[in-house]
Design a protein around this motif. Structure first.
Motif, PDB file in Angstrom:
ATOM      1  N   GLN A 130       0.840  -1.204   0.000  1.00  0.00           N
ATOM      2  CA  GLN A 130       0.000   0.000   0.000  1.00  0.00           C
ATOM      3  C   GLN A 130       0.875   1.254   0.000  1.00  0.00           C
ATOM      4  O   GLN A 130       1.861   1.338   0.718  1.00  0.00           O
ATOM      5  N   ILE A 131       0.500   2.215  -0.857  1.00  0.00           N
ATOM      6  CA  ILE A 131       1.254   3.471  -0.927  1.00  0.00           C
ATOM      7  C   ILE A 131       0.782   4.360   0.215  1.00  0.00           C
ATOM      8  O   ILE A 131      -0.385   4.736   0.269  1.00  0.00           O
ATOM      9  N   THR A 132       1.689   4.662   1.165  1.00  0.00           N
ATOM     10  CA  THR A 132       1.255   5.462   2.320  1.00  0.00           C
ATOM     11  C   THR A 132       1.829   6.864   2.318  1.00  0.00           C
ATOM     12  O   THR A 132       1.376   7.713   3.065  1.00  0.00           O
ATOM     13  N   SER A 133       2.867   7.117   1.508  1.00  0.00           N
ATOM     14  CA  SER A 133       3.298   8.519   1.388  1.00  0.00           C
ATOM     15  C   SER A 133       4.012   8.739   0.062  1.00  0.00           C
ATOM     16  O   SER A 133       4.306   7.790  -0.664  1.00  0.00           O
ATOM     17  N   ARG A 176       4.962   0.147   2.595  1.00  0.00           N
ATOM     18  CA  ARG A 176       5.547  -1.068   3.158  1.00  0.00           C
ATOM     19  C   ARG A 176       5.016  -2.263   2.381  1.00  0.00           C
ATOM     20  O   ARG A 176       3.821  -2.350   2.088  1.00  0.00           O
ATOM     21  N   VAL A 177       5.898  -3.172   2.054  1.00  0.00           N
ATOM     22  CA  VAL A 177       5.471  -4.378   1.320  1.00  0.00           C
ATOM     23  C   VAL A 177       4.745  -5.280   2.309  1.00  0.00           C
ATOM     24  O   VAL A 177       5.328  -5.728   3.296  1.00  0.00           O
ATOM     25  N   ALA A 178       3.465  -5.507   2.063  1.00  0.00           N
ATOM     26  CA  ALA A 178       2.663  -6.289   3.013  1.00  0.00           C
ATOM     27  C   ALA A 178       2.785  -7.783   2.744  1.00  0.00           C
ATOM     28  O   ALA A 178       2.730  -8.602   3.665  1.00  0.00           O
ATOM     29  N   ARG A 179       2.952  -8.142   1.466  1.00  0.00           N
ATOM     30  CA  ARG A 179       2.999  -9.581   1.147  1.00  0.00           C
ATOM     31  C   ARG A 179       3.845  -9.772  -0.104  1.00  0.00           C
ATOM     32  O   ARG A 179       3.854  -8.923  -1.004  1.00  0.00           O
ATOM     33  N   GLY A 180       4.548 -10.887  -0.155  1.00  0.00           N
ATOM     34  CA  GLY A 180       5.298 -11.200  -1.372  1.00  0.00           C
ATOM     35  C   GLY A 180       6.573 -10.385  -1.502  1.00  0.00           C
ATOM     36  O   GLY A 180       7.069  -9.802  -0.538  1.00  0.00           O
ATOM     37  N   THR A 181       7.081 -10.327  -2.725  1.00  0.00           N
ATOM     38  CA  THR A 181       8.341  -9.617  -2.997  1.00  0.00           C
ATOM     39  C   THR A 181       8.140  -8.689  -4.179  1.00  0.00           C
ATOM     40  O   THR A 181       7.467  -9.047  -5.143  1.00  0.00           O
ATOM     41  N   ILE A 182       8.753  -7.495  -4.079  1.00  0.00           N
ATOM     42  CA  ILE A 182       8.659  -6.548  -5.188  1.00  0.00           C
ATOM     43  C   ILE A 182      10.042  -6.454  -5.828  1.00  0.00           C
ATOM     44  O   ILE A 182      11.045  -6.417  -5.123  1.00  0.00           O
ATOM     45  N   ASP A 235      -3.576   3.799  -2.646  1.00  0.00           N
ATOM     46  CA  ASP A 235      -3.657   2.788  -3.715  1.00  0.00           C
ATOM     47  C   ASP A 235      -2.790   1.576  -3.356  1.00  0.00           C
ATOM     48  O   ASP A 235      -1.854   1.686  -2.561  1.00  0.00           O
ATOM     49  N   THR A 236      -3.112   0.438  -3.958  1.00  0.00           N
ATOM     50  CA  THR A 236      -2.343  -0.790  -3.698  1.00  0.00           C
ATOM     51  C   THR A 236      -1.564  -1.186  -4.953  1.00  0.00           C
ATOM     52  O   THR A 236      -2.125  -1.210  -6.046  1.00  0.00           O
TER      53      THR A 236
END
Length: 603
Positions: free
Chosen positions: A206-209, A223-229, A284-285
């Motif tokens: 989720q984009i928080t800033s 912050r990456v909530a799940r998985g890998t980017i 946004d996610t």
């Protein structure tokens, strides 16, 4: 896989939060020995340094015992609640910082409530125990009670407490035995804050800033909530309304120290910055390309106040600012909405004016101050609270107001607040001060601070937070005195000001350019008075020792932007330019004011 802790720091304004972050950065040796860093490293914009408050949340990270600790600095003021709410989404735990004398203040309570509701694990730091008449034990009890009242879970109530002084750079589990460094706090973070959970599966972040770079444009932080980017990875951007946009990630950065480091991939639990995604908004996610799943959208409390922003149309228009047109004003306000979630801009019937909704006077004044420093000229009207109809009843925002004052002037403060429809709930001694708690309509707080500070000789400490919408409390008396208005355009003279000093107090010095309709001072009576302070002395060649008095002028009163916002009435504007701030009537000529006087009677 490196171990990660994500922690947000919560504190009331001026309880030492940014100083503590300084000390953590220094003690984890982020800087080279020869690097000069200065104080308040995180308050990096001029406004934050001048006011001594944090406005925009920021992240840094330190390495301690092979663990990466991401530290998120949050604003301490309820007006910046929009910042706080989204930032807490990135954390797994919170450091709640309290002054050992003042204890848990209303703003601390506001942010703590959000943190506990999100299920974050708290550590309490009782700061400034080196102050005289501090009361660490009482503050600890007070915080426990606060947690209990905010429905904390049993696990959250079993919190670790650390005492210390961030200014002197030590922390300890017992306030009577100072240590040499702040490592007891760092150890407490590793022991009590849960590690960032590693969640396998498809990508969710989720984009928080937002961040901005003039080279690559807007950067998404979250912050990456799940998985890998991964770098160069195709992704789906899920908008707040559920719409899906396909995109690709160009570059990835993680936070290290005060800066960012480019990396190839980031796994779940870490905070990162993403470059290359177009058209995103906060909330946004970023999700898997083929199978996108949205995270819960961030809910932000609604604004409680609005102000009219309009272009500068005074006779001095365009003399000092770079950006003066309505198009520039519109672009700037809409740009601010992208990153300032608690702000809302609504167009009005006039193409030159916009209604800007915010969380309070400070929230709006920081926006105005930032704009004037960027070179904008604008005018703003009187702040108005937002009234709602709830079940057919007219309701307005009500705030909890807390005032700490010396006992002998407590009566004056109670009188001032009750005049503005405030109800006294609690009155109790706190050290050598009286602690007063009121419930007061938000309308009543506008303009109250000046009166309270005058009545208490500047010794009152005031703080307030939004409570709820409640039925309309009835009319509240406005400003007691009228104003002195300029009759003519020209330059002010000391001679004219001297002769008119018995009419009121002036806001203007001699030798200043003024225009017709500008507000020059406060009248001693309750009506407005039109005066001429541009006329000079009639010079004759007759001289007598008795008639040529020296001019003696009382110093002009200088208002800050917030004081101006609290001072003006419905028929007045503040003209804000990069170099000056002037108060003026909306209608400049006396005839127009008489014709339009009925418009403002009911406001």
């Amino acid at each position: 896989m490196q171990k990660i802790r994500n922690i947000a720091i919560i504190a009331h304004v001026d309880h030492g939060k940014t100083t503590l972050v300084d000390k953590i950065l220094h003690s984890c040796s982020i800087f080279r020995d020869n690097e000069s860093t200065g104080e308040l490293i995180l308050d990096n914009n001029d406004l934050e340094r001048e006011r001594g408050i944090t406005i925009v949340s920021k992240n840094v990270s330190v390495q301690y015992k092979d663990v990466k600790i991401n530290i998120i600095d949050t604003p301490g003021h309820a007006d910046f609640g929009g910042e706080v709410e989204r930032v807490l989404k990135m954390a797994d735990g919170v450091l709640i910082l309290c002054d050992a004398f003042e204890g848990a203040m209303p703003q601390t309570r506001f942010v703590t409530q959000k943190a506990l509701a999100l299920g974050l694990k708290p550590i309490v730091v009782v700061n400034k125990v080196d102050k005289e008449n501090c009361r660490p034990e009482e503050v600890y009890e007070q915080i426990f009670e606060l947690f209990f009242n905010l429905d904390a879970t049993e696990d959250q109530l079993d919190f670790q407490v650390i005492y210390g002084s961030s200014k002197q750079g030590w922390m300890s589990t017992d306030w009577k035995t100072p240590t040499e460094d702040i490592f007891p706090l760092m150890d407490a973070i590793l022991e009590n804050i849960p590690p960032a959970p590693i969640q396998e599966g498809t990508l969710q972040m989720q984009i928080t800033s937002l961040d901005y770079s003039s080279f690559v444009g807007r950067i998404a932080v979250g912050r990456v909530a799940r998985g890998t980017i991964k770098e160069n990875m195709p992704v789906s951007l899920v908008k707040r309304d559920g719409k899906i946009v396909k995109s690709r990630i160009k570059e990835l950065y993680t936070f290290e120290g005060l800066g960012k480091v480019k990396v190839a991939e980031v796994s779940s639990g870490d905070i990162c910055a993403v470059v290359g995604i177009e058209g995103f908004d906060i909330g946004d996610t970023i999700a898997d390309f083929n199978d996108p799943e949205q995270l819960e959208v961030i809910h932000i409390d609604e604004p409680t106040m609005n102000m009219l922003f309009t272009i500068n149309n005074s006779p001095f228009f365009g003399k000092e600012g770079k950006f003066v047109t309505s198009q520039r004003l519109r672009e700037r306000l809409y740009k601010e909405m992208e990153k300032n979630l608690a702000l809302k801009v609504v167009e009005t019937e006039s193409p030159d004016a916009y209604l800007v909704y915010g969380r309070g006077i400070l929230h709006l004044s920081v926006l105005i101050e930032t704009m004037r420093r960027e070179g904008y000229e604008l005018q703003v009207g009187q702040p108005q609270v937002i009234v709602k109809m709830i079940d057919g009843v007219k309701c307005e925002p009500v705030e909890t107001l807390i005032v700490d004052v010396p006992g002998e002037v407590a009566g004056k403060v109670i009188e001032l607040v009750t005049q503005r429809k405030g109800d006294l709930l609690i009155m109790e001694p706190k050290g050598d001060l009286q602690h007063l708690e009121f419930e007061i309509p938000a309308r009543g707080i506008i303009g109250l601070r000046n009166n309270v500070l005058t009545a208490t000789a500047g010794e009152a400490i005031m703080a307030h937070r939004f409570k709820a919408y409640e039925p309309w409390k009835g009319p509240i008396p406005g400003r007691a005195n009228g104003v002195l208005i300029s009759m003519d355009k020209g330059m002010t003279t000391a001679y004219a000001i001297d002769k008119l000093q018995d009419r009121g107090r002036f806001f203007i010095d001699p030798g200043v350019d003024i225009y017709e309709g500008q507000i020059l001072g406060e009248h001693i009576r309750d009506n407005d008075l039109v005066i001429n302070i541009t006329k000079g002395k009639q010079l004759t060649n007759m001289r007598a020792s008795g008639t040529d008095d020296n001019v003696r002028i009382a110093p002009a009163i200088k208002f800050s932007l917030e004081e101006c916002m609290e001072y003006i009435q419905a028929d007045e504007y503040i003209e804000v330019t990069p170099l000056s701030m002037r108060l003026r009537k909306i209608y400049l000529s006396e005839n127009e004011r008489k014709v339009n006087s009925k418009k403002f009677v009911n406001q």
